[in-house]
Structure formats: C-alpha cells, structure tokens
Design a protein around this motif. Sequence first.
Motif, PDB file in Angstrom:
ATOM      1  N   ALA A  26       7.754   6.683   2.044  1.00  0.00           N
ATOM      2  CA  ALA A  26       6.413   6.271   1.618  1.00  0.00           C
ATOM      3  C   ALA A  26       5.645   5.620   2.762  1.00  0.00           C
ATOM      4  O   ALA A  26       4.441   5.847   2.928  1.00  0.00           O
ATOM      5  CB  ALA A  26       6.514   5.315   0.434  1.00  0.00           C
ATOM      6  N   ILE A  27       6.341   4.806   3.580  1.00  0.00           N
ATOM      7  CA  ILE A  27       5.691   4.159   4.718  1.00  0.00           C
ATOM      8  C   ILE A  27       5.294   5.197   5.761  1.00  0.00           C
ATOM      9  O   ILE A  27       4.205   5.120   6.353  1.00  0.00           O
ATOM     10  CB  ILE A  27       6.619   3.088   5.324  1.00  0.00           C
ATOM     11  CG1 ILE A  27       6.788   1.923   4.342  1.00  0.00           C
ATOM     12  CG2 ILE A  27       6.081   2.582   6.653  1.00  0.00           C
ATOM     13  CD1 ILE A  27       7.834   0.906   4.764  1.00  0.00           C
ATOM     14  N   PHE A  65       0.821  -1.214   0.000  1.00  0.00           N
ATOM     15  CA  PHE A  65       0.000   0.000   0.000  1.00  0.00           C
ATOM     16  C   PHE A  65       0.858   1.268   0.000  1.00  0.00           C
ATOM     17  O   PHE A  65       0.443   2.303  -0.529  1.00  0.00           O
ATOM     18  CB  PHE A  65      -0.951  -0.001   1.205  1.00  0.00           C
ATOM     19  CG  PHE A  65      -2.140  -0.890   1.018  1.00  0.00           C
ATOM     20  CD1 PHE A  65      -3.110  -0.575   0.079  1.00  0.00           C
ATOM     21  CD2 PHE A  65      -2.286  -2.045   1.758  1.00  0.00           C
ATOM     22  CE1 PHE A  65      -4.220  -1.392  -0.104  1.00  0.00           C
ATOM     23  CE2 PHE A  65      -3.375  -2.877   1.572  1.00  0.00           C
ATOM     24  CZ  PHE A  65      -4.356  -2.549   0.634  1.00  0.00           C
ATOM     25  N   ALA A  66       2.052   1.213   0.593  1.00  0.00           N
ATOM     26  CA  ALA A  66       2.944   2.374   0.557  1.00  0.00           C
ATOM     27  C   ALA A  66       3.307   2.723  -0.880  1.00  0.00           C
ATOM     28  O   ALA A  66       3.329   3.898  -1.268  1.00  0.00           O
ATOM     29  CB  ALA A  66       4.205   2.086   1.373  1.00  0.00           C
ATOM     30  N   VAL A  67       3.574   1.705  -1.683  1.00  0.00           N
ATOM     31  CA  VAL A  67       3.902   1.936  -3.103  1.00  0.00           C
ATOM     32  C   VAL A  67       2.670   2.389  -3.860  1.00  0.00           C
ATOM     33  O   VAL A  67       2.723   3.318  -4.676  1.00  0.00           O
ATOM     34  CB  VAL A  67       4.481   0.657  -3.735  1.00  0.00           C
ATOM     35  CG1 VAL A  67       4.665   0.839  -5.244  1.00  0.00           C
ATOM     36  CG2 VAL A  67       5.812   0.293  -3.090  1.00  0.00           C
ATOM     37  N   ILE A 109      13.933  -6.012   4.603  1.00  0.00           N
ATOM     38  CA  ILE A 109      14.972  -5.575   3.664  1.00  0.00           C
ATOM     39  C   ILE A 109      14.485  -4.415   2.821  1.00  0.00           C
ATOM     40  O   ILE A 109      15.182  -3.405   2.654  1.00  0.00           O
ATOM     41  CB  ILE A 109      15.404  -6.754   2.769  1.00  0.00           C
ATOM     42  CG1 ILE A 109      16.127  -7.824   3.593  1.00  0.00           C
ATOM     43  CG2 ILE A 109      16.322  -6.267   1.647  1.00  0.00           C
ATOM     44  CD1 ILE A 109      16.406  -9.102   2.829  1.00  0.00           C
ATOM     45  N   TYR A 110      13.272  -4.512   2.290  1.00  0.00           N
ATOM     46  CA  TYR A 110      12.765  -3.460   1.411  1.00  0.00           C
ATOM     47  C   TYR A 110      12.452  -2.162   2.148  1.00  0.00           C
ATOM     48  O   TYR A 110      12.551  -1.070   1.576  1.00  0.00           O
ATOM     49  CB  TYR A 110      11.513  -3.938   0.682  1.00  0.00           C
ATOM     50  CG  TYR A 110      11.815  -4.764  -0.544  1.00  0.00           C
ATOM     51  CD1 TYR A 110      12.711  -4.306  -1.508  1.00  0.00           C
ATOM     52  CD2 TYR A 110      11.218  -5.997  -0.745  1.00  0.00           C
ATOM     53  CE1 TYR A 110      13.006  -5.061  -2.630  1.00  0.00           C
ATOM     54  CE2 TYR A 110      11.505  -6.761  -1.868  1.00  0.00           C
ATOM     55  CZ  TYR A 110      12.400  -6.282  -2.807  1.00  0.00           C
ATOM     56  OH  TYR A 110      12.683  -7.032  -3.916  1.00  0.00           O
ATOM     57  N   SER A 111      12.070  -2.267   3.429  1.00  0.00           N
ATOM     58  CA  SER A 111      11.715  -1.045   4.164  1.00  0.00           C
ATOM     59  C   SER A 111      12.912  -0.375   4.817  1.00  0.00           C
ATOM     60  O   SER A 111      12.969   0.858   4.915  1.00  0.00           O
ATOM     61  CB  SER A 111      10.659  -1.367   5.231  1.00  0.00           C
ATOM     62  OG  SER A 111      11.159  -2.330   6.148  1.00  0.00           O
ATOM     63  N   LEU A 112      13.893  -1.159   5.266  1.00  0.00           N
ATOM     64  CA  LEU A 112      15.030  -0.591   5.976  1.00  0.00           C
ATOM     65  C   LEU A 112      16.173  -0.169   5.056  1.00  0.00           C
ATOM     66  O   LEU A 112      16.965   0.699   5.404  1.00  0.00           O
ATOM     67  CB  LEU A 112      15.553  -1.592   7.014  1.00  0.00           C
ATOM     68  CG  LEU A 112      14.604  -1.939   8.167  1.00  0.00           C
ATOM     69  CD1 LEU A 112      15.278  -2.909   9.125  1.00  0.00           C
ATOM     70  CD2 LEU A 112      14.170  -0.680   8.911  1.00  0.00           C
ATOM     71  N   ARG A 113      16.277  -0.812   3.887  1.00  0.00           N
ATOM     72  CA  ARG A 113      17.397  -0.551   2.997  1.00  0.00           C
ATOM     73  C   ARG A 113      17.067   0.464   1.904  1.00  0.00           C
ATOM     74  O   ARG A 113      17.880   0.706   1.035  1.00  0.00           O
ATOM     75  CB  ARG A 113      17.852  -1.857   2.340  1.00  0.00           C
ATOM     76  CG  ARG A 113      18.473  -2.866   3.277  1.00  0.00           C
ATOM     77  CD  ARG A 113      19.835  -2.424   3.767  1.00  0.00           C
ATOM     78  NE  ARG A 113      20.747  -2.149   2.680  1.00  0.00           N
ATOM     79  CZ  ARG A 113      21.938  -1.609   2.818  1.00  0.00           C
ATOM     80  NH1 ARG A 113      22.345  -1.256   4.031  1.00  0.00           N
ATOM     81  NH2 ARG A 113      22.726  -1.401   1.783  1.00  0.00           N
ATOM     82  N   ASN A 114      15.887   1.064   1.966  1.00  0.00           N
ATOM     83  CA  ASN A 114      15.461   1.943   0.883  1.00  0.00           C
ATOM     84  C   ASN A 114      14.882   3.226   1.464  1.00  0.00           C
ATOM     85  O   ASN A 114      13.854   3.210   2.151  1.00  0.00           O
ATOM     86  CB  ASN A 114      14.422   1.216   0.017  1.00  0.00           C
ATOM     87  CG  ASN A 114      14.154   1.933  -1.285  1.00  0.00           C
ATOM     88  OD1 ASN A 114      13.751   3.081  -1.289  1.00  0.00           O
ATOM     89  ND2 ASN A 114      14.392   1.248  -2.388  1.00  0.00           N
ATOM     90  N   LYS A 115      15.542   4.340   1.194  1.00  0.00           N
ATOM     91  CA  LYS A 115      15.119   5.633   1.752  1.00  0.00           C
ATOM     92  C   LYS A 115      13.752   6.046   1.233  1.00  0.00           C
ATOM     93  O   LYS A 115      12.898   6.515   2.007  1.00  0.00           O
ATOM     94  CB  LYS A 115      16.170   6.700   1.394  1.00  0.00           C
ATOM     95  CG  LYS A 115      15.859   8.073   1.970  1.00  0.00           C
ATOM     96  CD  LYS A 115      16.938   9.077   1.587  1.00  0.00           C
ATOM     97  CE  LYS A 115      16.613  10.464   2.120  1.00  0.00           C
ATOM     98  NZ  LYS A 115      17.654  11.451   1.725  1.00  0.00           N
ATOM     99  N   ASP A 116      13.507   5.878  -0.062  1.00  0.00           N
ATOM    100  CA  ASP A 116      12.210   6.254  -0.633  1.00  0.00           C
ATOM    101  C   ASP A 116      11.080   5.433  -0.032  1.00  0.00           C
ATOM    102  O   ASP A 116       9.974   5.948   0.198  1.00  0.00           O
ATOM    103  CB  ASP A 116      12.224   6.060  -2.156  1.00  0.00           C
ATOM    104  CG  ASP A 116      13.163   7.037  -2.850  1.00  0.00           C
ATOM    105  OD1 ASP A 116      13.396   8.131  -2.284  1.00  0.00           O
ATOM    106  OD2 ASP A 116      13.668   6.707  -3.940  1.00  0.00           O
TER     107      ASP A 116
END
Length: 316
Positions: free
Chosen positions: A300-301, A48-50, A289-296
């Motif tokens: 979004a979250i 949903f963030a994306v 991995i997708y939430s902690l390693r990605n600033k964008d």
Amino acid sequence: MVRSNQTCGVTEFFFSGFPQFEEGSLLYFIPLLIIYIFIVIGNLIVFFAVRMDTHLHNPMYNFISLFSFLEIWYTTATIPKMLSNLINKRRTISIFGCLLQMYFFHSLGNSEGILLTTMAIDRYVAICNPLRYPTIMTPRLCAQLSAGSCIFGFLVLLPEIAWISTLPFCGPNQIHQLFCDFEPVLHLACTDTSMILVEDVIHAIAIIFSVLIISLSYVRIIIVILRIPSVDGRQKAFSTCASHLGVFLMFYGSVSLMYLRFSATFPPVLDKIIALMFAVLAPFFNPIIYSLRNKDMKIAIQKLFCFHKEFNASTS
C-alpha cells in the motif's frame, strides 16, 4: 523565575527538567526535532496508505489508520513545547496551557489504549471465529468502535482535569518533568494531595484491565494459531498479529513504567528517560513496526508513492 512558598497566585509553571541553554541544549533539540518529523510523516504515510488502498478498507487496517492519526496529535501535544523549551531560556507554561497539555496528551493516550484493546478483540474474533467474523465486525460496528474509542477517551478525563483546575497553586512552581503530567503538577498544589493516591489507583486499574484483556486475547490467539496444521497458515496468522503485539508491548510497557509505580521513586534522570520512552520513543517505533512487519502495508505504501509520482507527472 521560581516563586517562594509564601507567594500565592501562581499563574505559570517552570520546567526544570531540561538542560540549561548554555550547556548545549541544541544537541538535544536536533535529534528530537528529527524524531518528531519522522513520527508525523511516518504516521501520515500509514494513514493515507490505508485510506487510498481499497484492499485495506477492512476493520483491522481502519483501526491501524486511526491509531496512526491519533499518534500524530498525541506527540504534538508535548513535543513542540519540549522543543521550544530546549531553545528558550524562559521555559514556562501557563496553568491553563498546562491543563490543556495534560488533557489532550492523556485523552489521546486513553483513546489509543482503548483502540489497542479494540484491535486485540478484533484479531481474536478474526482468528478464533473466522466464519463469523464478517457478520460480527461489520463496517457499522467498526465505525462505532472507532468513534467510541475517541469519544470515551476524551470524556473520561474531563472530571479529573476539572478537579485539578480548582486546586490552589501557591509555589514553588517548578515541574520536575519534561511536560505537564498529573503527579508533578498535583505535588505543586498547596492543599491536601491525598487524592494523588486515588489518582494512581484509578490509572492503575484502567491500565491493568486493558492489559489483561489484550493479553488474554493474544494468548487465545496464539493457542489457536499453533493448532493450524500448515506452516504457511501459521506464518500468515502470526504476521497479521505480530505488528499489533509489538505496538501493544511498546505502548503498555512504557505506560506501565510511567504509571504503575505508586509510591516508588526513580532517580530524576531515569524518570525523564521513562517519560521520553512514553511520549517520544514508543510513537517513533510504531510506524516502523506497522510498515516493516506487514506485507500488505508495504504494498500500500509503494502504491501511495507510485500514485504521487504519477500525479506529479500528469500535472507537469
């Protein structure tokens, strides 16, 4: 519960890979339930963030959101039944239910594997051919690749499942695993099981082919990144690929341990640990991995939770 070898017409299988109910299986139930809830909620947040952040409406994040969506159903194909088996003395599944579990579990896994390959190619084009990327990876092509990953992943397994459904099962009916999988089920068929080797070869070729494509893509990506003159440019390029590479290693590492062993046999305990890595632990780490390693993705979250708070405030 277990039928004799002479008794034909087996209609259900018995899972023998679980601890006995009297031996404190609730100690396994609670952590597995927490992990499953985290997987579902974590992947829903990523999805949903994306979907709700227009800045992330590009091929890379569209693939990530689809992967997260598939992960929810991938784990749902096995974990709820595993949870049920941990708290029930009757740990059985019908042959039809077993076939359905195998079909959806592996179809969703195939779709994820194809999608990871697509994501690697997408990053290869974006980093190695940045000027041509907008004209190559169009929204239409992105939608076609996403749909194609799912359609092919579900269609390719139909002949295999149809063949297994025609096999006679005459007992014993014990599946020495935590869920229905090809090799444990095929070993229970009271007919020539030489096709197991063919199955192993087909699976191995598909896995190795995907791993080679993804590995070559990332090798080429790393070579190009190392040639970027600025440190900030290199760090930004690495950050966009680090999460993909981490998920790739988790997914195909566990898949390789599970299906690239041919005639090699592992101790039962190790076999079950590998199955848990494949079906539970890898999906558990993916949203992290997708939430902690990605600033964008972090931004979004945060926006997603802020929107939720604002929505609750406006409706109260």
